[in-house]
Design an enzyme around this catalytic site. Structure first.
Site, PDB file in Angstrom:
ATOM      1  N   GLY A   5      38.951  10.453  35.150  1.00  0.00           N
ATOM      2  CA  GLY A   5      39.562   9.181  34.730  1.00  0.00           C
ATOM      3  C   GLY A   5      40.916   8.976  35.388  1.00  0.00           C
TER       4      GLY A   5
ATOM      5  CG  ASP B 172      38.431   6.519  37.903  1.00  0.00           C
ATOM      6  OD1 ASP B 172      39.301   6.707  37.034  1.00  0.00           O
ATOM      7  OD2 ASP B 172      37.616   5.574  37.855  1.00  0.00           O
TER       8      ASP B 172
ATOM      9  N   GLY C  76      42.673   5.558  35.443  1.00  0.00           N
ATOM     10  CA  GLY C  76      42.861   4.879  34.158  1.00  0.00           C
ATOM     11  C   GLY C  76      44.327   4.715  33.796  1.00  0.00           C
ATOM     12  CD  GLN C  77      47.290   2.901  28.638  1.00  0.00           C
ATOM     13  OE1 GLN C  77      46.384   3.310  27.934  1.00  0.00           O
ATOM     14  NE2 GLN C  77      48.406   2.423  28.145  1.00  0.00           N
TER      15      GLN C  77
ATOM     16  CE1 TYR D 151      39.689   5.659  22.332  1.00  0.00           C
ATOM     17  CE2 TYR D 151      41.076   5.315  20.404  1.00  0.00           C
ATOM     18  CZ  TYR D 151      40.923   5.722  21.713  1.00  0.00           C
ATOM     19  OH  TYR D 151      42.012   6.195  22.400  1.00  0.00           O
TER      20      TYR D 151
HETATM   21  N1  SER Z   1      45.895   2.900  22.747  1.00  0.00           N
HETATM   22  C1  SER Z   1      44.619   3.230  22.179  1.00  0.00           C
HETATM   23  C2  SER Z   1      43.870   2.038  21.783  1.00  0.00           C
HETATM   24  O1  SER Z   1      44.500   1.065  21.382  1.00  0.00           O
HETATM   25  C3  SER Z   1      44.812   4.111  20.977  1.00  0.00           C
HETATM   26  O2  SER Z   1      44.577   5.403  21.309  1.00  0.00           O
HETATM   27  O3  SER Z   1      42.687   2.047  21.817  1.00  0.00           O
END
Ligand code: SER
Length: 317
Positions: A8, A34, A11-12, A138
């Site tokens: 990843g 990635d 990613g951010q 999540y």
């Molecule tokens: N920044 C993440 C989200 O908002 C939280 O872990 O999904």
């Protein structure tokens, strides 16, 4: 940590983490991977779909990795749009990564999140060890991930480590599909349009952290003396807790005409409402010396300054 494979990596967190790791441990000691491909001459890079465990093993083996930092995952709001895909990617990717780490005996890091908590968790000063009954896909993935990392440590002796990240704020890479993203978007819109419409309601407190502190936390935890770690995975860490009108007020100090209104998104608001207001980072402080440098005031000054430069540069180019 000497030879590190990062998943990843675009990613951010990954994109800035790779840069920090390359500066810390040497460019050639970091393999960035990635699912997206980039043309880059910044250092070793490979395309990797984390659901392909065999390919992951080959890459880590051929690179001679001794550490894996597994970042590839969907964030909270995106995961709610496609829960089955989120399960397959977040859990399938993590299982593959843990298995590769076990087979090659790699030190291992993967992030958990404030999303691992749910509505029945104590909301204020949320303890390290507490009720975790999240109501999002999540969150379910994150709790299962925390338990899996504990399992690989106790069952196989794998050196797994991790933190529960709060919302992360950065001027470099925008987040994709998280609930805390408003706290990044607001700075972009402040500079570009002088105003922002928040999808999170006034009064909704969430934990946050500036990206440099998050990156340092990963390095510090991975370098920490193993014998001092009572918890290994999923350390609560937070640098600040605020609600939308407080970040708006902070921006207004530097941009007096900045204006904010609200148009609440029920999906992301429900997710935010199920998370803590402010978590307690004491275990991380005591066990490996976690410390954040940036509060809301200091972060806002840096964000506005850096973002201004970046956006101006973009326009000139
Ligand atoms: N920044 C993440 C989200 O908002 C939280 O872990 O999904």
């Amino acid at each position: 940590m000497k030879k590190i494979i990062v998943t990843g990596a675009l990613g951010q967190i990954g994109s800035e983490l790779v840069e920090k790791l390359r500066n810390t441990y040497g460019v050639d000691n970091i393999l960035a991977t990635d699912i997206r491909k980039i043309e880059s001459d910044q250092g070793p890079f490979e395309v990797l779909d984390v659901t392909d465990g065999k390919r992951m093993h080959e890459m880590a083996h051929d690179f001679g990795a001794d550490t894996m930092i597994h970042m590839a995952a969907l964030l909270s709001a995106t995961a709610e749009k496609n829960p089955v895909f989120a399960w397959n990617l977040n859990m399938g990717g993590l299982m593959n990564a843990l298995e590769v780490a076990r087979e090659l005996n790699l030190q291992f890091f993967t992030p958990s999140s404030i999303g691992a908590f749910g509505p029945s968790t104590p909301k204020d000063n949320t303890p390290q060890d507490t009720l975790q009954r999240p109501t999002t896909m999540y969150g379910v993935n994150k709790v299962a991930g925390e338990l899996l990392c504990d399992y690989y440590y106790t069952r196989f002796g794998l050196d797994t480590r991790g933190v529960r990240f709060p919302g992360l704020i950065s001027y470099a890479t925008p987040p994709g599909g998280g609930t805390t993203d408003y706290a990044v978007d607001i700075y972009y819109k402040a500079i570009e349009e002088g105003r922002y419409t928040s999808y999170i309601a006034e009064g909704t407190y969430m934990d946050m952290m500036y990206m440099p502190d998050a990156l340092q936390a990963i390095v510090d935890l991975m370098e920490a003396d193993s014998s001092k770690l009572i918890h290994r995975n999923a350390f609560n860490i937070s640098a600040m807790s605020f609600e939308p009108s407080q970040i708006a007020a902070e921006i207004k100090k530097h941009m007096p005409t900045f204006d904010m209104s609200y148009e609440v998104d029920p999906v992301r608001q429900a997710i935010a409402d199920s998370w803590p207001n402010a978590i307690d980072s004491t275990a991380a402080v005591n066990e490996w010396g976690f410390k954040a440098q940036y509060n809301l005031e200091k972060m806002t000054i840096d964000m506005l300054e850096k973002l201004q430069l970046r956006l101006e540069k973009k326009i000139i180019i």
